[in-house]
Design an enzyme around this catalytic site. Structure first.
Site, PDB file in Angstrom:
ATOM      1  N   TYR A   1      -6.467  -1.960  -7.138  1.00 59.14           N
ATOM      2  CA  TYR A   1      -5.059  -1.794  -7.501  1.00 59.14           C
ATOM      3  C   TYR A   1      -4.328  -3.126  -7.378  1.00 59.14           C
ATOM      4  O   TYR A   1      -3.616  -3.557  -8.290  1.00 59.14           O
ATOM      5  CB  TYR A   1      -4.410  -0.738  -6.607  1.00 59.14           C
ATOM      6  CG  TYR A   1      -2.916  -0.651  -6.760  1.00 59.14           C
ATOM      7  CD1 TYR A   1      -2.348  -0.153  -7.936  1.00 59.14           C
ATOM      8  CD2 TYR A   1      -2.053  -1.063  -5.748  1.00 59.14           C
ATOM      9  CE1 TYR A   1      -0.973  -0.080  -8.091  1.00 59.14           C
ATOM     10  CE2 TYR A   1      -0.678  -0.988  -5.889  1.00 59.14           C
ATOM     11  CZ  TYR A   1      -0.142  -0.503  -7.060  1.00 59.14           C
ATOM     12  OH  TYR A   1       1.210  -0.438  -7.224  1.00 59.14           O
TER      13      TYR A   1
ATOM     14  N   SER B   1       3.374  -5.560  -7.065  1.00 60.53           N
ATOM     15  CA  SER B   1       3.228  -4.841  -5.799  1.00 60.53           C
ATOM     16  C   SER B   1       3.033  -5.814  -4.643  1.00 60.53           C
ATOM     17  O   SER B   1       2.437  -6.893  -4.812  1.00 60.53           O
ATOM     18  CB  SER B   1       2.020  -3.900  -5.877  1.00 60.53           C
ATOM     19  OG  SER B   1       1.673  -3.398  -4.597  1.00 60.53           O
TER      20      SER B   1
END
Length: 338
Positions: free
Chosen positions: A155, A130
């Site tokens: 995350y 990501s």
């Protein structure tokens, strides 16, 4: 090829599964169909895959990647050639509320994927990282050669951990692994927790939209078709070792092991207010805006340097924001009969 696609009922995973079927590959799609967002949307994506003319080459397995008992058996029985690992607990803000979900799916689940690949002669593992790994980094555009040691959400930390775990397996066992740092993916069949989906729903219902950082975000919005093209090109190009890698001046984006990380974005950051204006134009309706401060865990800007991906697999994103948002709005109106 026979390819395992995890997260096959998800936004990106369903598109990747269809692309692989279209070109004649055999696909085993895995998903646990959790209720992080609307289950009926996930089921509709699966029905779309099952309606494909080559659906006889698609097998769906309902399973969580963190299922340590059953994942090894799946790998042993199915004999995959390659793996596209897209299953994960997504969302930056949700990680503030339910951190354990990220350890279970993103760390334990990834461990199970790595072990499955290691013990079953998988030719190449491509997995979702990501853009959030860049965290507090303010050097623009974000480059895979930059340091990414300062995540600002759990995350992001879980995705950085995946890159490190993959490198360990590439180094120890010669497993080719490639991590793709996605930059704000959008398009038809997208996730309901993403901005474009939330904005569209609220505007059509005459409700105000929450605009964080007072609208001063810039995001490298990347259309789903461009993302899928990049994933497939990468899957077909096994991660090579960088023979000139120097441990005295280590390059964070390559390795002497068969390991790579790439940015995959449009390389054209768009101001959030411009994005909203383009959506308003596509909908033919103005938005009422709630201007709010930057949320905890968010970063103000993202901007992908994709030169490494262009050089290695000839990645060429081509979808404009106007075209991409228009396609999403057309899908949304048809799917929800609005």
């Amino acid at each position: 090829m026979k390819v395992l696609v995890t997260g096959a009922a998800g936004f990106i995973g369903s598109h990747v599964s269809l692309y692989l079927l279209e070109r004649g590959d055999e696909v085993v799609g895995l998903d646990n169909i959790n209720d992080y967002y609307d289950v009926s949307l996930k089921e509709a994506r699966l029905e779309r895959i099952k309606a494909h003319p080559n659906s006889d080459k698609f097998t769906f397995v309902k399973m969580a990647v963190e299922d340590r008992d059953n994942m090894p058996a799946l790998f042993a029985e199915q004999k995959f050639d390659k793996v596209v690992h897209l299953a994960a607990q997504a969302g930056v803000r949700y990680s503030l509320e339910n951190p354990h979900a990220y350890i279970d799916a993103n760390i334990v689940g990834f461990m199970n994927i790595l072990e499955g690949c290691r013990h079953n002669q998988i030719q190449h593992l491509v997995y979702a990282s990501s853009s959030s790994v860049y965290g507090a980094n303010e050097s623009m555009p974000f480059s895979v050669h930059d340091n990414v040691d300062h995540p600002v959400s759990l995350y992001a930390a879980s995705k950085k951990a995946n890159e490190l775990m993959a490198h360990t397996y590439s180094h120890l066992y010669g497993l080719p692994t490639t991590g793709l740092r996605f930059f704000t993916v959008y398009g038809p069949w997208g996730r309901p927790d993403m901005a474009l989906f939330l904005f569209t729903k609220a505007i059509l219902e005459g409700k105000p939209i929450d605009v964080f950082n007072y609208g001063n975000h810039r995001r490298d919005f990347t259309y789903i078709d461009d993302i899928v093209e990049g994933i497939i090109r990468t899957l077909d190009h096994n991660a090579p070792a960088n023979e000139s890698w120097d441990g005295k001046q280590p390059d964070p984006g390559t390795s002497k092991a068969p390991w790579r990380v790439y940015n995959i974005g449009a390389q054209t950051p768009v101001h959030l207010m411009e994005y909203i204006e383009t959506l308003e134009s596509a909908l033919g309706k103005k938005a009422e805006k709630n201007l709010l401060p930057l949320q905890l865990g968010d970063v103000p800007d993202t901007y992908a340097d994709v030169e490494a991906l262009v050089s290695d697999v000839d990645y060429r994103p081509k979808t404009t924001i106007k075209e991409g948002i228009g396609n999403f709005v057309a899908w949304y109106r048809e799917f929800y009969n609005v």
